[in-house]
Design a protein around this motif. Structure first.
Motif, PDB file in Angstrom:
ATOM      1  N   VAL A   1     -15.862 -13.196   5.238  1.00 50.67           N
ATOM      2  CA  VAL A   1     -15.208 -14.085   6.203  1.00 50.67           C
ATOM      3  C   VAL A   1     -13.995 -14.750   5.568  1.00 50.67           C
ATOM      4  N   ASN A   2     -14.111 -15.159   4.309  1.00 46.49           N
ATOM      5  CA  ASN A   2     -12.955 -15.737   3.625  1.00 46.49           C
ATOM      6  C   ASN A   2     -11.833 -14.710   3.488  1.00 46.49           C
ATOM      7  N   ALA A   3     -12.202 -13.473   3.162  1.00 43.61           N
ATOM      8  CA  ALA A   3     -11.195 -12.416   3.051  1.00 43.61           C
ATOM      9  C   ALA A   3     -10.529 -12.144   4.398  1.00 43.61           C
ATOM     10  N   LEU A   4     -11.323 -12.142   5.459  1.00 38.33           N
ATOM     11  CA  LEU A   4     -10.762 -11.907   6.793  1.00 38.33           C
ATOM     12  C   LEU A   4      -9.835 -13.040   7.200  1.00 38.33           C
ATOM     13  N   LEU A   5     -10.199 -14.275   6.870  1.00 42.79           N
ATOM     14  CA  LEU A   5      -9.347 -15.415   7.203  1.00 42.79           C
ATOM     15  C   LEU A   5      -7.996 -15.303   6.507  1.00 42.79           C
ATOM     16  N   VAL A   6      -8.018 -14.979   5.210  1.00 43.84           N
ATOM     17  CA  VAL A   6      -6.757 -14.810   4.475  1.00 43.84           C
ATOM     18  C   VAL A   6      -5.957 -13.643   5.040  1.00 43.84           C
ATOM     19  N   ALA A   7      -6.643 -12.530   5.350  1.00 43.80           N
ATOM     20  CA  ALA A   7      -5.960 -11.347   5.879  1.00 43.80           C
ATOM     21  C   ALA A   7      -5.296 -11.632   7.232  1.00 43.80           C
ATOM     22  N   LEU A   8      -5.907 -12.493   8.036  1.00 43.07           N
ATOM     23  CA  LEU A   8      -5.319 -12.844   9.328  1.00 43.07           C
ATOM     24  C   LEU A   8      -4.152 -13.821   9.187  1.00 43.07           C
ATOM     25  N   LEU A   9      -4.188 -14.641   8.129  1.00 44.56           N
ATOM     26  CA  LEU A   9      -3.114 -15.622   7.922  1.00 44.56           C
ATOM     27  C   LEU A   9      -1.847 -14.986   7.354  1.00 44.56           C
ATOM     28  N   ILE A  10      -2.003 -14.003   6.475  1.00 47.71           N
ATOM     29  CA  ILE A  10      -0.841 -13.435   5.778  1.00 47.71           C
ATOM     30  C   ILE A  10       0.221 -12.905   6.737  1.00 47.71           C
ATOM     31  N   PRO A  11      -0.124 -12.106   7.785  1.00 50.83           N
ATOM     32  CA  PRO A  11       0.930 -11.623   8.690  1.00 50.83           C
ATOM     33  C   PRO A  11       1.682 -12.753   9.391  1.00 50.83           C
ATOM     34  N   ARG A  12       1.015 -13.850   9.692  1.00 49.01           N
ATOM     35  CA  ARG A  12       1.697 -14.983  10.334  1.00 49.01           C
ATOM     36  C   ARG A  12       2.733 -15.573   9.395  1.00 49.01           C
ATOM     37  N   PHE A  13       2.436 -15.617   8.091  1.00 51.01           N
ATOM     38  CA  PHE A  13       3.371 -16.179   7.132  1.00 51.01           C
ATOM     39  C   PHE A  13       4.448 -15.165   6.741  1.00 51.01           C
ATOM     40  N   ASP A  14       4.115 -13.884   6.824  1.00 51.53           N
ATOM     41  CA  ASP A  14       5.123 -12.854   6.544  1.00 51.53           C
ATOM     42  C   ASP A  14       6.303 -12.973   7.501  1.00 51.53           C
ATOM     43  N   SER A  15       6.015 -13.331   8.750  1.00 49.58           N
ATOM     44  CA  SER A  15       7.089 -13.477   9.731  1.00 49.58           C
ATOM     45  C   SER A  15       7.967 -14.684   9.428  1.00 49.58           C
ATOM     46  N   LEU A  16       7.393 -15.685   8.732  1.00 47.63           N
ATOM     47  CA  LEU A  16       8.178 -16.856   8.346  1.00 47.63           C
ATOM     48  C   LEU A  16       9.016 -16.579   7.106  1.00 47.63           C
ATOM     49  N   LEU A  17       8.442 -15.796   6.177  1.00 50.34           N
ATOM     50  CA  LEU A  17       9.136 -15.485   4.921  1.00 50.34           C
ATOM     51  C   LEU A  17       9.106 -13.980   4.664  1.00 50.34           C
ATOM     52  N   PRO A  18       9.857 -13.181   5.428  1.00 48.43           N
ATOM     53  CA  PRO A  18       9.809 -11.728   5.230  1.00 48.43           C
ATOM     54  C   PRO A  18      10.349 -11.293   3.881  1.00 48.43           C
TER      55      PRO A  18
ATOM     56  N   ALA B   1       9.785 -12.869   1.051  1.00 54.46           N
ATOM     57  CA  ALA B   1       8.915 -13.325  -0.036  1.00 54.46           C
ATOM     58  C   ALA B   1       7.461 -13.150   0.341  1.00 54.46           C
ATOM     59  N   PRO B   2       6.983 -11.895   0.379  1.00 51.89           N
ATOM     60  CA  PRO B   2       5.585 -11.673   0.765  1.00 51.89           C
ATOM     61  C   PRO B   2       4.586 -12.309  -0.188  1.00 51.89           C
ATOM     62  N   SER B   3       4.954 -12.421  -1.472  1.00 49.33           N
ATOM     63  CA  SER B   3       4.024 -13.030  -2.414  1.00 49.33           C
ATOM     64  C   SER B   3       3.783 -14.497  -2.081  1.00 49.33           C
ATOM     65  N   SER B   4       4.834 -15.183  -1.625  1.00 46.66           N
ATOM     66  CA  SER B   4       4.673 -16.578  -1.217  1.00 46.66           C
ATOM     67  C   SER B   4       3.773 -16.681   0.001  1.00 46.66           C
ATOM     68  N   ALA B   5       3.894 -15.717   0.924  1.00 42.31           N
ATOM     69  CA  ALA B   5       3.040 -15.723   2.108  1.00 42.31           C
ATOM     70  C   ALA B   5       1.578 -15.552   1.722  1.00 42.31           C
ATOM     71  N   SER B   6       1.326 -14.664   0.756  1.00 41.05           N
ATOM     72  CA  SER B   6      -0.047 -14.441   0.307  1.00 41.05           C
ATOM     73  C   SER B   6      -0.608 -15.687  -0.367  1.00 41.05           C
TER      74      SER B   6
END
Length: 531
Positions: A436-453, A455-460
């Motif tokens: 569940v923790n992994a799924l939560l992080v996996a769902l958050l990363i694409p939302r942040f990728d759109s904010l910082l395309p 700098a994907p490492s920062s999104a992660s």
């Protein structure tokens, strides 16, 4: 006795009185000793959920107070559950072989020492190691005292005794968050670890004088190869799931962890199929209803237990509530466990176990779906009502699961069935938390990728921080947003996550109802009332 006394010669009267007095004292003393053994078991039963739920309430605070990565923060909960779940069967075998009292005293003493040491952890890495040690100690203490308790009570007395222990476990779950929140508010986060230490220390001191030593004369010793391969497989699997969202599923550390879990799992199967006295009798999985019961054992993990960790993280770290307030809110989720498991046992006189378990899981599924609609703000009925529904739903199968685990297998294999069931339940909770923790992080990363395309490492990094309840850290990692925007993103992802968990719970409810129809009759269920 009065007639015997009157018929005896006068010189025998004093002797008879002494014998009666001695026998009465022995009887009352035996009852008192059994009550003290039961109290020792109840102390450990309360300490175990406290050791789990206490740090869950404090995770956002721990993240701010101790230095370490987001992965190390995630292991605060997972290390305990993984060690506890993977060591239960091995601890039971050790208790049968070397002595139940000895293993119980070793476990409770270690639990007291390690819990106290956690209060002085200098960083998250040290805390994670101590949490794993705490899980091992809890498994030793719990397995030892439960095995000793089974030697003291038989028949209806055993049913009542184990019911009291199960209720004690519910008390630990229900009052763990509020007691931890109160301790944090008054004394700081380090104080929460002393709660489990005090209970374990009291159990050790009491058990030293009242628990009798006993062993299984036919015990074949510990299946070391099976125990090591099983624990290592779970550790590799959990680590791979936790690392994957940040590193990527094709990253070398993830591939190594998952491949190691697969390889060690295969080794475990080979060891158990060739062992003369295996720790886990895999032939039980040829019984379809037994497999369904294992599915039921895992159901509370994603329909209830994950909320014990996720919800405090959200309410404290994201919504900014105090730990004490969150503790009171969690009472709505855990409170039904104090009463409803016993009521569910009574309802089996009129309703089938399959119907009660299926209905309970379906209620939990509805509660999860409802909780996902809460948009934050005040902790009013919109938050309390769905939590109460989830708690009511999970309480119905909670008190029936142990009995079902026994009712679907031949009577002579009941001990093995109970060990497998408890291991599935507890180890499943650790795996569910990681997934569940992994799924939560996996769902958050694409939302942040759109904010910082760019700098994907920062999104992660931001996604991992936000999943751990570190709103300020996530905002700093992105350096391009606001706390309000991140809170809105977290809310939408959290809602989606609860929808997924609701769907899984609903599907499980249907499968359980179909697979277990006719299983677990009342006569069988009375063999175990431990929630």
């Amino acid at each position: 006795m009065a007639l015997f006394y009157a018929a005896a010669p006068p010189e025998r009267h004093a002797e008879i009185i002494n014998e009666v007095y001695l026998n009465t004292n022995q009887t009352s003393g035996g009852a008192l000793r059994k009550a003290c053994v039961l109290l020792s078991a109840c102390l450990i039963a309360v300490a175990n959920p406290l050791a789990f739920t206490g740090p869950a309430v404090a995770i956002p605070t721990l993240g701010r107070a101790l230095e370490g990565s987001s992965l190390e923060l995630a292991w605060i909960s997972n290390a305990f559950m993984l060690a506890f779940g993977s060591c239960l069967m091995a601890a039971g075998a050790l208790a049968d072989t070397f002595g139940r009292k000895k293993i119980f005293l070793c476990g409770s003493c270690a639990l007291c020492i390690v819990s106290a040491a956690l209060a002085f952890s200098p960083n998250l890495f040290t805390a994670d190691l101590l949490r794993a040690a705490q899980g091992v100690a809890s498994a030793l203490a719990f397995s030892g005292v439960m095995a000793a308790l089974a030697q003291e009570f038989t028949g209806p007395g055993a049913i009542r005794a184990f019911s009291v222990v199960g209720t004690s476990f519910g008390i630990g779950l229900a009052f763990g968050p509020i007691s931890s929140g109160l301790m944090i508010a008054i004394f700081g986060w380090r104080s929460i670890f002393f709660l489990a230490a005090v209970l374990a220390g009291a159990a050790f001191l009491l058990g030293t004088g009242v628990v009798r030593e006993s062993r299984d004369p036919d015990a074949a010793g510990l299946d070391w190869k099976g125990a090591v391969s099983f624990t290592a497989a779970l550790a590799f699997l959990t680590n791979g799931i936790l690392v994957a969202p940040a590193a990527g599923w094709l990253a070398m550390p993830v591939i190594v962890s998952l491949a190691g879990a697969l390889l060690l799992g295969a080794v475990f199967v080979l060891v158990e199929t060739s062992a003369r006295r295996p720790m886990l009798d895999l032939s039980l999985f040829r019984i379809p209803r037994f497999v369904a019961v294992q599915l039921l054992a895992a159901a509370p993990a994603y329909a209830f237990v994950v909320l014990l960790v996720l919800l405090p993280i959200r309410l404290v770290g994201i919504n900014g509530m105090s730990e004490l307030k969150v503790g009171w809110i969690m009472m709505a989720l855990c409170g039904p466990l104090l009463v409803l498991p016993l009521i569910a046992g009574l309802l089996t006189r009129w309703l089938s176990s399959a119907a009660l378990c299926g209905t309970g899981l379906m209620l939990s599924a509805c509660g999860l779906l409802w909780l996902g609609r809460w948009a934050g703000g005040e902790a009013g009925p919109a938050l309390i009502a769905p939590l109460l529904l989830i708690g009511i739903g999970i309480s119905l199968p909670w008190g029936l699961m142990d009995g079902l685990a026994l009712s679907v297998v031949p009577r002579e294999r009941a001990g093995m069935a109970t060990g497998i069931f408890n291991t599935t339940r507890v180890a499943g909770e650790g795996i569910a938390l990681a997934m569940v923790n992994a799924l939560l992080v996996a769902l958050l990363i694409p939302r942040f990728d759109s904010l910082l395309p760019e700098a994907p490492s920062s999104a992660s990094a931001a996604a991992q921080r936000l999943a751990g309840g570190d709103l300020a850290g996530a905002n700093a990692a992105l350096n391009a947003s606001s706390p309000e925007a991140l809170t809105a993103i977290y809310q939408s992802v959290f809602s989606l996550l609860l929808d997924v968990l609701s769907a899984i719970a609903a599907i499980t409810a249907i499968v359980i109802f179909i697979a277990l129809r006719g299983a677990g009759r009342t006569a069988e269920l009375t063999r175990s009332s431990n929630p």
